[in-house]
Design an enzyme around this catalytic site. Structure first.
Site, PDB file in Angstrom:
ATOM      1  N   HIS A  82       0.757  -1.396  -0.425  1.00 33.34           N
ATOM      2  CA  HIS A  82      -0.057   0.375   0.026  1.00 33.34           C
ATOM      3  C   HIS A  82       0.752   1.426  -0.018  1.00 33.34           C
ATOM      4  O   HIS A  82       1.747   1.295   0.867  1.00 33.34           O
ATOM      5  CB  HIS A  82      -1.079   0.187   1.463  1.00 33.34           C
ATOM      6  N   ASP A 161     -14.938   2.904   7.866  1.00 35.28           N
ATOM      7  CA  ASP A 161     -13.820   3.455   7.160  1.00 35.28           C
ATOM      8  C   ASP A 161     -14.674   4.717   6.248  1.00 35.28           C
ATOM      9  O   ASP A 161     -14.046   6.224   6.633  1.00 35.28           O
ATOM     10  CB  ASP A 161     -13.220   2.990   6.751  1.00 35.28           C
ATOM     11  N   ARG A 168     -14.599  12.712   9.021  1.00 37.49           N
ATOM     12  CA  ARG A 168     -12.928  13.535   9.015  1.00 37.49           C
ATOM     13  C   ARG A 168     -13.228  14.727   7.931  1.00 37.49           C
ATOM     14  O   ARG A 168     -12.423  15.822   8.953  1.00 37.49           O
ATOM     15  CB  ARG A 168     -12.270  12.738   8.958  1.00 37.49           C
ATOM     16  N   SER A 183      -7.216   3.851   9.234  1.00 34.83           N
ATOM     17  CA  SER A 183      -8.041   3.288   8.151  1.00 34.83           C
ATOM     18  C   SER A 183      -6.971   3.104   6.493  1.00 34.83           C
ATOM     19  O   SER A 183      -8.145   2.624   6.547  1.00 34.83           O
ATOM     20  CB  SER A 183      -8.009   5.320   7.952  1.00 34.83           C
ATOM     21  N   LYS A 187      -8.416  -1.397   5.683  1.00 35.45           N
ATOM     22  CA  LYS A 187      -8.954  -1.677   4.918  1.00 35.45           C
ATOM     23  C   LYS A 187      -8.391  -2.805   4.064  1.00 35.45           C
ATOM     24  O   LYS A 187      -7.880  -4.068   4.132  1.00 35.45           O
ATOM     25  CB  LYS A 187      -8.597  -0.644   3.999  1.00 35.45           C
TER      26      LYS A 187
HETATM   27  N1  URA Z   1      -5.788   7.083   2.878  1.00 41.22           N
HETATM   28  C1  URA Z   1      -6.524   6.422   4.030  1.00 41.22           C
HETATM   29  O1  URA Z   1      -6.825   5.234   3.402  1.00 41.22           O
HETATM   30  N2  URA Z   1      -6.805   7.230   5.171  1.00 41.22           N
HETATM   31  C2  URA Z   1      -6.988   8.062   5.641  1.00 41.22           C
HETATM   32  O2  URA Z   1      -7.106   8.412   6.599  1.00 41.22           O
HETATM   33  C3  URA Z   1      -5.343   8.633   4.936  1.00 41.22           C
HETATM   34  C4  URA Z   1      -5.300   8.337   3.550  1.00 41.22           C
END
Ligand code: URA
Ligand code: CA
Length: 433
Positions: A82, A161, A168, A183, A187
């Site tokens: 990622h 999320d 947010r 976050s 995922k």
């Molecule tokens: N990328 C994400 O998936 N979440 C965040 O909070 C910031 C960047």
């Protein structure tokens, strides 16, 4: 339990238990806790921070808020990669087949671009016919057969999320390390990864503008990965100038093809080897990083990695003739060079603003609903530290509109030519615990 008590506890610097965090995340996901209370809680976290245990509990609660992909029927250790985001970051297109070609199963779920330029899915969709919506059973079959598949994220992956991020975004609480870490990691965990390689970018094209913050975010994610029983490591990489030379969807597909054929830009190639060797080691296909790197270099040199890319494209419905004749992808009506006005060395190529210039051409989305023009973008001929002569092209603009005055003005503001340009380090640090 009462939400107000949990808000108060965090506001006053207390530590929440796993039960309390589970209750909060579940309640919010099920619409039992209103946005105004969750906003207050997020703001309390923003100011009071969270312990690793709290972040881990939050990550797992978010991961379990929706579908959790079960990849156990795929043989081997599934390693996910990622990146926290960059401009012209073509690595996934290259890494997926490269790593798969040495026997590491790559079951990748990708997202669309959040930022200015397209995400991996947008780039893949620039290849005519390529399908990103694949049912889970077929996804698993593809990975078992070919070792690799890259598909779109299921709609019900970590819904907590999705809801929290939207909140947010409008309450000035995006930029909080515990909230970003949970976050991202939620995922990855929901997508079924056994092990995770993180590319945490820093520089003005990145979320984390300075290396200090990037290091804190990287360390936090590595620690919570461990606490959640996922082997995790992070590379802190530079994003003060774009990665590679191409920015834009079709242009980046072409760049990925060239890289897999052994003709990639040095920084992009190096980044792929650095991240790829970590993935190979985490998947236990090599004992050392050096050994892993040799395997990847050999696979690229022999053409095995490129064959794997073609196989991946074909098996997801993509028209391979575009991979064999990549010039067919370059259909922009206008190719306009941006030339240097003086002799010198490139000293500045501001990643963030160059990404915005590509978006203005149509390579990215201003809003979620915008359509992408795959053909447009920018191709850099010079990077920081390269010499350039007056009249020589610094980059080429690929556009479907003739009038590129606004884009050109923005580019000129964000590219400087001077006497000394110091090439930034590609990798700032590796976080392996
Ligand atoms: N990328 C994400 O998936 N979440 C965040 O909070 C910031 C960047
Ligand atoms: Ca690139």
């Amino acid at each position: 339990m009462r939400t107000v008590d949990l808000i108060e506890k965090k506001r006053d610097g207390g530590q929440l238990t796993q039960r309390e965090i589970d209750w909060l995340i579940t309640g919010y996901t099920n619409d039992q806790i209103p946005d105004y209370q969750m906003s207050a809680f997020m703001m309390a976290v923003y100011f009071q921070d969270m312990t690793d245990e709290e972040i881990t509990a939050m990550t797992l609660a978010m991961a379990n808020s929706g579908e959790v992909i079960d990849l156990s029927s795929i043989n081997g250790i599934k390693v996910d990669k990622h990146s926290t985001g960059g401009v012209g970051d073509t690595t996934t297109l290259i890494l997926a087949p490269l790593v798969a070609s040495v026997g590491v199963p790559v079951a990748k779920m990708s997202g669309r671009g959040l930022g200015y330029t397209g995400g991996t899915l947008d780039k893949l969709e620039a290849i005519p016919g390529f399908k990103i919506e694949v049912p889970e059973e077929e996804f698993i079959r593809l990975v078992n057969e070919n070792q690799v598949a890259v598909i779109g994220q299921s709609g019900n992956l970590a819904p907590a999320d999705k809801k929290l991020y939207a909140l947010r975004d409008v309450t000035a609480t995006v930029n909080s390390i515990p909230l970003i870490a949970s976050s991202i990691m939620s995922k990855k965990i929901a997508a079924g990864a056994d092990a995770i390689v993180l590319d945490v970018t820093t520089g003005d094209g990145a979320f984390m503008k300075n290396p200090e913050d990037a290091r804190r975010l990287a360390k936090t994610m590595v620690r919570i990965g461990k606490l959640a029983n996922r082997q995790t490591m992070a590379v802190i990489s530079d994003m003060s100038q774009p990665l590679g030379e191409a920015i834009g969807n079709s242009l980046e597909v072409v760049e990925a093809i060239e890289t897999l054929q052994g003709n990639g830009p040095a920084d992009l190639v190096e980044m792929c080897y650095v991240l790829g060797s970590q993935m190979v080691v985490l998947a236990k296909k090599a004992d050392t990083i050096e050994q892993a790197r040799q395997m990847l270099e050999e696979s690229l040199r022999s053409g095995k990695a490129f064959d794997k890319f073609k196989e991946m494209i074909a098996s997801q419905g993509g028209d391979v003739s575009y991979i064999e004749q990549p010039e067919k992808l370059l259909t922009a009506q206008h190719e306009i060079p941006l030339v240097a006005e003086v002799n010198g060395v490139v000293t500045k190529l501001v990643a963030n603003e160059i990404g915005i210039a590509a978006m203005m051409l149509g390579a990215g989305r201003k809003t979620k609903e915008d359509a992408i023009d795959y053909a447009v973008g920018l191709k850099l001929h010079k990077k920081i530290g390269d010499s350039v002569a007056a009249g020589e092209a610094i980059l080429t603009i690929y556009s479907n509109t003739e009038d590129v005055a606004e884009v050109t003005a923005l580019l000129k503001e964000n590219i400087a030519i001077g006497e000394v340009g110091v090439e930034p380090p590609l990798i700032h640090e590796m976080i392996i615990e």
